[in-house]
Each structure stands twice: as structure tokens, then as C-alpha cells.
Design a protein around this motif. Structure first.
Motif, mmCIF file in Angstrom:
data_model
loop_
_atom_site.group_PDB
_atom_site.id
_atom_site.type_symbol
_atom_site.label_atom_id
_atom_site.label_comp_id
_atom_site.label_asym_id
_atom_site.label_seq_id
_atom_site.Cartn_x
_atom_site.Cartn_y
_atom_site.Cartn_z
ATOM 1 N N ASP A 18 24.999 -7.553 -52.145
ATOM 2 C CA ASP A 18 25.218 -7.101 -53.557
ATOM 3 C C ASP A 18 26.484 -7.925 -54.029
ATOM 4 N N LEU A 19 25.768 -8.526 -55.347
ATOM 5 C CA LEU A 19 27.140 -9.580 -55.718
ATOM 6 C C LEU A 19 27.421 -8.974 -57.301
ATOM 7 N N GLY A 20 27.726 -7.874 -57.285
ATOM 8 C CA GLY A 20 28.228 -7.186 -58.370
ATOM 9 C C GLY A 20 27.947 -5.701 -58.733
ATOM 10 N N GLY A 21 28.609 -4.770 -58.538
ATOM 11 C CA GLY A 21 28.468 -3.314 -59.003
ATOM 12 C C GLY A 21 29.635 -2.781 -58.577
ATOM 13 N N ASN A 22 29.651 -1.258 -58.569
ATOM 14 C CA ASN A 22 30.918 -0.552 -58.557
ATOM 15 C C ASN A 22 31.058 -0.483 -57.141
ATOM 16 N N PRO A 23 32.187 -0.861 -56.681
ATOM 17 C CA PRO A 23 32.335 -0.988 -55.286
ATOM 18 C C PRO A 23 32.477 0.457 -54.552
ATOM 19 N N GLY A 24 32.848 1.543 -55.166
ATOM 20 C CA GLY A 24 32.707 2.754 -54.638
ATOM 21 C C GLY A 24 31.129 3.248 -54.346
ATOM 22 N N VAL A 25 30.162 2.998 -55.210
ATOM 23 C CA VAL A 25 28.887 3.286 -55.062
ATOM 24 C C VAL A 25 28.684 2.240 -53.818
ATOM 25 N N LEU A 26 28.660 1.153 -53.936
ATOM 26 C CA LEU A 26 28.177 -0.118 -52.836
ATOM 27 C C LEU A 26 28.970 0.444 -51.514
ATOM 28 N N ARG A 27 29.933 1.010 -51.389
ATOM 29 C CA ARG A 27 30.654 1.238 -50.082
ATOM 30 C C ARG A 27 29.615 2.407 -49.564
ATOM 31 N N ARG A 28 29.433 3.227 -50.340
ATOM 32 C CA ARG A 28 28.699 4.415 -49.908
ATOM 33 C C ARG A 28 27.413 4.111 -49.184
ATOM 34 N N LEU A 29 26.614 3.080 -50.136
ATOM 35 C CA LEU A 29 25.366 2.541 -49.592
ATOM 36 C C LEU A 29 25.506 1.609 -48.116
ATOM 37 N N ALA A 30 26.633 0.977 -48.209
ATOM 38 C CA ALA A 30 26.820 0.233 -46.920
ATOM 39 C C ALA A 30 27.071 1.059 -45.767
ATOM 40 N N ARG A 31 27.741 2.157 -45.834
ATOM 41 C CA ARG A 31 28.082 2.846 -44.947
ATOM 42 C C ARG A 31 27.031 3.819 -44.534
ATOM 43 N N GLY A 32 26.358 4.346 -45.557
ATOM 44 C CA GLY A 32 25.177 5.498 -45.425
ATOM 45 C C GLY A 32 23.630 4.828 -44.927
ATOM 46 N N GLY A 33 23.698 3.473 -45.447
ATOM 47 C CA GLY A 33 22.565 2.864 -45.363
ATOM 48 C C GLY A 33 21.511 3.478 -46.652
ATOM 49 N N ILE A 34 20.617 2.401 -46.980
ATOM 50 C CA ILE A 34 19.452 2.648 -47.805
ATOM 51 C C ILE A 34 18.364 3.405 -47.150
#
Length: 336
Positions: A71-87
Motif C-alpha cells: 500500500d502506497l498511501g493511506g492512514n497508517p493506523g488502518v494499514l498497520r491493523r491490516l498488516a497485522r491481522g491480514g485481509i
């Protein structure tokens, strides 16, 4: 068990696929004599190096041929949760005859927020998610932004330099941002748009361009310089008309000069599949990126990794492997 040829991310090798507890596993090494051979080749899930997960229904990526997204641009808090929890998506399984196997879902890497000059792109764009832009006016603000992204778990830093849409960083501040990011092991990925911007940001230390240059044709000398110092993410299919022709011509010469071209779609920028994008693959081929070079651009994950998505190209060989023919490898493929 079946003997199988697989792509390890660098080249083709021999291994064995077998069914263990309802899941297909790949192991390295030569197979025993007389073992049946899988009719096709195996590789790991592909990488889309330019996505915006907050602008799409990212649950649809689960079960796709993508093993990793950046992901090259978004809310870092949201992206951190996606990276940790998986899609994830629902339902979590699908029927494959005898077995019920999990939908594979891609690993998530991210840059975090766009780092932009005050008033710069995309700070005024309605599509930019809340909390997705950090406007940086000086070195102190740059250090704060870099620290925030690094602490959130970013793997790179996205810096915008779009002179057609607003202010851009001075040479000194851009170079400073690159240096601060390097101190936190974050390579800078730059959105470069406008006359001279692709040339400028690479000269100032950007390691990667988020888009293959499309504003203007780069001369061969500049192509050679960039091939030696930076990589380009393709995103060719988002363009039409002159911009598309310019981008494809630049990529063709950059690739021929030995430059590293990476598959990326800018997923979220208009309608496109939440999967491998046939239009982007076709554009890369038009730019002369074929065969193993295309596979390298797609950066498939190591299929030997325990969590890897395994893809199968039925009936293919290393010489005929077409990424667009790939699908998940399932237990039914091992039936004799």
C-alpha cells in the motif's frame, strides 16, 4: 506426492508437492524415481507493488492470485491493523471436492501516509482517506513523519512530488527527507509528476518511482542513470493516449538498459480487478517485459515458505509459463 517444477523468485527449480492434512505443500529437492509429475508448474502468489487498500473492497483480494500487496498511501493506523491481522473475507473456506481449503490472503506491506509539501498533492483530494497525508514544512516535521511511519511498521516512505497539482519539496528538503528515511531503513518511493520531476527525485535519492515516468519521454542518458540507481513500478494501464505511449516507451528503454521494473497497478485508481490485472500484464508485455522478466516484475513469493499461496499453471513449462493462466493449487490437482 508429485514431482514438480517451481519458480523460487529467482529461477526454476525441482521439488515435490504433497497433500498434508488437506493442504498442498511444496518441498525442495529432487523427487524419487517413478514419482508422478505434476502437469504444469508451481509458483508463489504475485506482488502488486502499488495499491491503496482503503479505496477498494480489499476483502476481495482474499483468494486472488496476489500473495503480497504494497500500500502506497493511506492512514497508517488502518494499514498497520491490516498488516497485522491480514485481509480476511467470508466465507473462509471453499469446496474443492474432498477437502475444504482456506482462501489464501495476501501479505500487506505499506508506506503509511503520503508525505507532501504543505498544500501539495494529494492533500486537497477528496479521495484521500482521513489521516492519509502528512504535510511537511521543515526538517523537524520530516523527522516526525518518518518516525511515525517507521514506528507504525512501514516498509518504505511515500513522498509526493507532483508539480502539476500543487507545491513540491525543495531539493534540500527532499534530500533531507531521503536521509532521515534512510536512517530508519525506509527507502523513498516517490510519486513524480510534472516536467522534470522524475529526473529530479531520483537524482535527489528516491529509490523507487511509484509510477513509470509518464509526463515526458526521458532521454537515453537519463534512462541509463535511472536504471543504475532506481526501480520503477509500472502502473501503465491507468493511462490512456499520449501518457500511456510515453510511459510504455520509457519502460521499454529502461528495461532494455537493465533497470528493475516492478508490477504495480495503483489499485483504487478507477475500476480494476482485485486480482492480477490482465491490462497491466499486457502493457508490460507491450513494453518488452516478457517470460522470466515478467515473472521477476510480478515478484512471486517464495513458494517454499510455510504461509505461501501456491499457484499452479496447468500444462505449462518454464518456457510457456503465462502468469494470467495461474490459479491456486488445490488438492484435486494431485489426483492421479
Amino acid at each position: 506426492m508429485h514431482a514438480a517444477t517451481f519458480f523460487d523468485g529467482v529461477g526454476w527449480r525441482e521439488g515435490v508437492v504433497e497433500l498434508v492434512d488437506g493442504r498442498v505443500w511444496l518441498s525442495d529437492g529432487h523427487s524419487a524415481a517413478g514419482l508422478p509429475r505434476l502437469d504444469g508448474v508451481v509458483l508463489g502468489g504475485f506482488t502488486d507493488h502499488h495499491v491503496h487498500l482503503q479505496l477498494v473492497d480489499h476483502a476481495q483480494l482474499s483468494g486472488s492470485r496476489l500473495g503480497r500487496v504494497v500500500d502506497l498511501g493511506g492512514n497508517p493506523g488502518v494499514l498497520r491493523r491490516l498488516a497485522r491481522g491480514g485481509i480476511k473475507n467470508a466465507p473462509a473456506t471453499r469446496d474443492s471436492g474432498t477437502f475444504s481449503i482456506p482462501h489464501p490472503h495476501p501479505l500487506v506491506e505499506f508506506a503509511g501516509a503520503f508525505v507532501a509539501a504543505p498544500g501539495g498533492y494529494p492533500s486537497d483530494r477528496e479521495w484521500a482517506p482521513e489521516g492519509s497525508v502528512r504535510e511537511v514544512a521543515d526538517e523537524r516535521a520530516a523527522a516526525d513523519a518518518v518516525a511515525e511511519m517507521a514506528d507504525a511498521g512501514a516498509s518504505c516512505l511515500k513522498v509526493t512530488s507532483n508539480s502539476t497539482a500543487g507545491p513540491v519539496f525543495s531539493d534540500d528538503l527532499f534530500r533531507t527527507i531521503v536521509g532521515i528515511a534512510a536512517s530508519r531503513s525506509l527507502p523513498v518511493v516517490a510519486h513524480a509528476e510534472g516536467p522534470g520531476e522524475a529526473q529530479r527525485v531520483v537524482a535527489l535519492g528516491a529509490a523507487r518511482l511509484a509510477h513509470a515516468p509518464f509526463t515526458e519521454r526521458l532521454d537515453d542518458e537519463e534512462i541509463a542513470r535511472q536504471a543504475a540507481s532506481a526501480s520503477w513500478i509500472s502502473t501503465l494501464a491507468i493511462h490512456d493516449g499520449p501518457a500511456r505511449a510515453i510511459a510504455i516507451d520509457n519502460v521499454r528503454r529502461f528495461h532494455a538498459a537493465g533497470g528493475t521494473v516492478l508490477y504495480g497497478t495503483d489499485l483504487g485508481n478507477g475500476p480494476m480487478p482485485n486480482d492480477l490485472n490482465a491490462r497491466e500484464v499486457a502493457a508490460l508485455r507491450e513494453a518488452g517485459v516478457h517470460a522470466d522478466a515478467l515473472l521477476h516484475a510480478l515478484s512471486p513469493l517464495d513458494p517454499l515458505a510455510p504461509s505461501a499461496t501456491l499457484l499452479f499453471l496447468p500444462g505449462a513449462s518454464p518456457a510457456t509459463a503465462d502468469p494470467l493462466a495461474a490459479r491456486p493449487l488445490i488438492p484435486a490437482d494431485l489426483k492421479v
